[in-house]
Scaffold this motif. Structure first.
Motif, short mmCIF file in Angstrom:
data_model
loop_
_atom_site.label_atom_id
_atom_site.label_comp_id
_atom_site.label_asym_id
_atom_site.label_seq_id
_atom_site.Cartn_x
_atom_site.Cartn_y
_atom_site.Cartn_z
N SER A 22 45.62 54.45 46.93
CA SER A 22 44.79 55.47 46.28
C SER A 22 44.20 56.41 47.34
O SER A 22 43.83 55.99 48.42
CB SER A 22 43.64 54.76 45.53
OG SER A 22 42.80 55.72 44.97
N GLY A 23 44.19 57.70 47.02
CA GLY A 23 43.53 58.69 47.88
C GLY A 23 44.41 59.30 48.95
O GLY A 23 43.94 60.11 49.76
N ASP A 40 47.46 67.33 58.85
CA ASP A 40 46.52 68.35 59.37
C ASP A 40 45.30 67.68 60.02
O ASP A 40 44.55 68.33 60.73
CB ASP A 40 46.05 69.28 58.23
CG ASP A 40 45.64 68.51 56.97
OD1 ASP A 40 46.52 67.87 56.37
OD2 ASP A 40 44.45 68.53 56.62
N THR A 99 41.94 57.74 41.12
CA THR A 99 41.75 58.90 40.24
C THR A 99 42.82 58.97 39.16
O THR A 99 42.52 59.17 37.99
CB THR A 99 41.80 60.18 41.10
OG1 THR A 99 40.91 59.99 42.21
CG2 THR A 99 41.39 61.40 40.30
N THR A 100 44.08 58.79 39.52
CA THR A 100 45.16 58.82 38.53
C THR A 100 45.18 57.46 37.82
O THR A 100 45.19 56.43 38.48
CB THR A 100 46.51 59.09 39.21
OG1 THR A 100 46.39 60.31 39.94
CG2 THR A 100 47.64 59.20 38.22
N GLY A 140 47.31 54.97 42.40
CA GLY A 140 47.41 54.27 43.69
C GLY A 140 46.79 52.90 43.59
O GLY A 140 45.92 52.66 42.78
N LYS A 172 48.57 64.26 55.07
CA LYS A 172 47.33 64.64 55.77
C LYS A 172 47.51 64.78 57.29
O LYS A 172 46.62 64.45 58.07
CB LYS A 172 46.18 63.66 55.46
CG LYS A 172 45.99 63.41 53.95
CD LYS A 172 44.62 62.86 53.63
CE LYS A 172 44.55 62.43 52.16
NZ LYS A 172 43.22 61.99 51.75
N LYS A 204 48.86 61.78 46.51
CA LYS A 204 50.07 61.82 45.68
C LYS A 204 49.97 62.92 44.63
O LYS A 204 50.89 63.71 44.43
CB LYS A 204 50.29 60.46 44.98
CG LYS A 204 50.48 59.31 45.95
CD LYS A 204 50.65 57.98 45.24
CE LYS A 204 49.42 57.50 44.50
NZ LYS A 204 48.24 57.24 45.36
N THR A 205 48.81 62.98 43.96
CA THR A 205 48.65 63.98 42.90
C THR A 205 48.51 65.38 43.51
O THR A 205 49.04 66.36 42.97
CB THR A 205 47.43 63.62 42.02
OG1 THR A 205 47.62 62.30 41.54
CG2 THR A 205 47.30 64.55 40.84
N THR A 206 47.83 65.48 44.64
CA THR A 206 47.70 66.78 45.34
C THR A 206 49.10 67.33 45.64
O THR A 206 49.38 68.50 45.43
CB THR A 206 46.93 66.57 46.68
OG1 THR A 206 45.69 65.95 46.38
CG2 THR A 206 46.70 67.89 47.38
N1 LIG Z 1 43.14 67.02 54.71
C1 LIG Z 1 43.96 66.75 53.69
N2 LIG Z 1 43.47 66.29 52.54
C2 LIG Z 1 44.32 66.03 51.54
C3 LIG Z 1 45.72 66.21 51.66
N3 LIG Z 1 46.32 65.83 50.51
C4 LIG Z 1 45.33 65.42 49.70
N4 LIG Z 1 44.12 65.55 50.30
C5 LIG Z 1 42.80 65.18 49.71
O1 LIG Z 1 42.77 63.77 49.50
C6 LIG Z 1 41.99 63.43 48.34
C7 LIG Z 1 42.77 62.48 47.46
O2 LIG Z 1 43.89 63.15 46.90
P1 LIG Z 1 44.60 62.71 45.53
O3 LIG Z 1 45.73 63.65 45.33
O4 LIG Z 1 43.60 62.56 44.44
O5 LIG Z 1 45.15 61.26 45.94
P2 LIG Z 1 46.06 60.26 45.07
O6 LIG Z 1 47.01 59.64 46.03
O7 LIG Z 1 46.64 60.94 43.89
O8 LIG Z 1 44.97 59.16 44.62
P3 LIG Z 1 45.00 58.18 43.33
O9 LIG Z 1 45.25 59.01 42.12
O10 LIG Z 1 43.64 57.56 43.33
O11 LIG Z 1 46.06 57.17 43.58
C8 LIG Z 1 41.65 64.78 47.69
O12 LIG Z 1 40.32 65.12 48.05
C9 LIG Z 1 42.63 65.76 48.32
O13 LIG Z 1 42.11 67.06 48.40
C10 LIG Z 1 46.22 66.71 52.90
O14 LIG Z 1 47.45 66.90 53.13
N5 LIG Z 1 45.29 66.96 53.88
#
Ligand SMILES: Nc1nc2c(ncn2[C@@H]2O[C@H](COP(=O)(O)OP(=O)(O)OP(=O)(O)O)[C@@H](O)[C@H]2O)c(=O)[nH]1
Ligand SMILES: [Mg+2]
Ligand SMILES: [Zn+2]
Length: 305
Positions: free
Chosen positions: A180-181, A129, A212-213, A232, A127, A184-186
């Motif tokens: 979490s958040g 950005d 979420t995951t 997470g 993130k 990772k999945t993104t």
């Molecule tokens: N601005 C921004 N938002 C991002 C980026 N990567 C992910 N997000 C946002 O962050 C939120 C969480 O992303 P996930 O991929 O669900 O996070 P995670 O780490 O897999 O979370 P868990 O499965 O709960 O462990 C989503 O709304 C994504 O769109 C990024 O590089 N920049």
């Protein structure tokens, strides 16, 4: 139709007492390679002793229902405890710089629990950005002092993801772990074509991810390279023998191993000054000290002294 042969496969997902096992990609098979399996009943290892990342031997392979039975477990190289994943070659600790905010103590705990496995550990800052270029450079410099060359990701810069994918394809089995958040999945959805796993925005109210995951799952990047997505979690509970800790901080082991510093006492914990030659002017020293103290009291409780 059943197949008589036995095959070696890789556990790619686990749900309750079921395991999704993929047969060796290099085998020239003309049937579907993924089987839903249970463990052979007479086996005296309990269900929870087979994990994602484990190699197993399958038999009673049923091509009609795509089911099979796990006959035995191939000896594993290592096992990460939380989340439980076997045979990892590389750990990528992923933390976001904003949303949720970067928490240095949490980053430290994730890094230490990762280092404990004894494989190569990398730090990814997601993130980017959401921060200025100046802040990004500041963070790269900070983590360089922690002993890590941080990989930074910016959603608007596809090259970041391409570079990371190139790197991941050179490793055998990498794992994404972090709070979490953080995305990772993104990240996984971006680097694996066609993958569209569920992601969710960070909760506005509690400013944390929504977990979420739910499952640990392994995906293939090529026939030789895998990546594991994990749920997470925010608190990394650490149960480490305090004597191990100096080896888990690059700032310390580089001084000991590369620079050959010698403290008066062998097994010096670098806490008391008497005869200690460690240069303690590094940012994480206070984290290190705290961790030794708390691990010591925990250890003493277990030992009963
Ligand atoms: N601005 C921004 N938002 C991002 C980026 N990567 C992910 N997000 C946002 O962050 C939120 C969480 O992303 P996930 O991929 O669900 O996070 P995670 O780490 O897999 O979370 P868990 O499965 O709960 O462990 C989503 O709304 C994504 O769109 C990024 O590089 N920049
Ligand atoms: Mg996720
Ligand atoms: Zn010392």
């Amino acid at each position: 139709m059943k197949v008589d042969n036995k095959y070696k496969g890789l556990v790619i997902k686990k749900f309750n007492e079921f395991y999704l096992v993929e047969l060796n990609q290099n085998e020239n098979l003309e049937f579907n390679k993924k089987f839903l399996c249970k463990i052979k009943k007479s086996i005296n290892f309990r269900n929870q002793l087979v994990f994602v990342g484990d190699e197993v031997i399958l038999y009673q392979i049923d091509l009609k229902s795509n089911r099979a039975v796990i006959e035995s477990l191939v000896k594993r190289n290592n096992l990460l405890e939380r989340p439980s994943v076997a045979n990892i070659s590389n750990i990528y600790v992923i933390c976001s710089v904003e949303d949720p905010k970067l928490n240095l103590s949490q980053v430290n705990r994730f890094l230490i629990s990762a280092e404990k496995l004894g494989v190569e550990v990398s730090l990814v800052l997601s993130k980017c950005d959401l921060i200025t270029e100046q802040k990004r450079l500041f963070l790269i410099d900070k983590f360089k002092n922690w002993g890590y060359k941080a990989i930074t990701l910016n959603l608007n810069n596809p090259d970041n993801f391409k570079h990371l994918l190139t790197q991941l394809k050179k490793k055998k089995c990498s794992i994404f772990m972090g709070p979490s958040g953080v995305g990772k999945t993104t990240l996984l959805n971006k680097i694996i074509p066609g993958l569209d796993n569920t992601t969710a925005p960070v909760s506005i109210k509690i400013k944390r991810g929504k977990n979420t995951t739910r499952n640990v799952e392994l995906f293939s990047l090529s026939s030789k390279s895998y990546i594991v997505d994990t749920p997470g979690f925010n608190m990394q509970s650490l149960q480490i023998d305090f004597r191990e800790l100096p080896l888990l901080y690059p700032e310390i082991y580089q001084q000991v191993v590369n620079e050959g510093i010698n403290c008066k006492f062998r097994n010096c914990l670098h806490i008391d000054d008497e005869g200690c030659n460690l240069n303690k002017s590094f940012e994480r020293y206070s984290f290190y000290r705290e961790m030794v103290e708390s691990s010591k009291s925990h250890y003493c409780l277990i030992q009963g002294d």
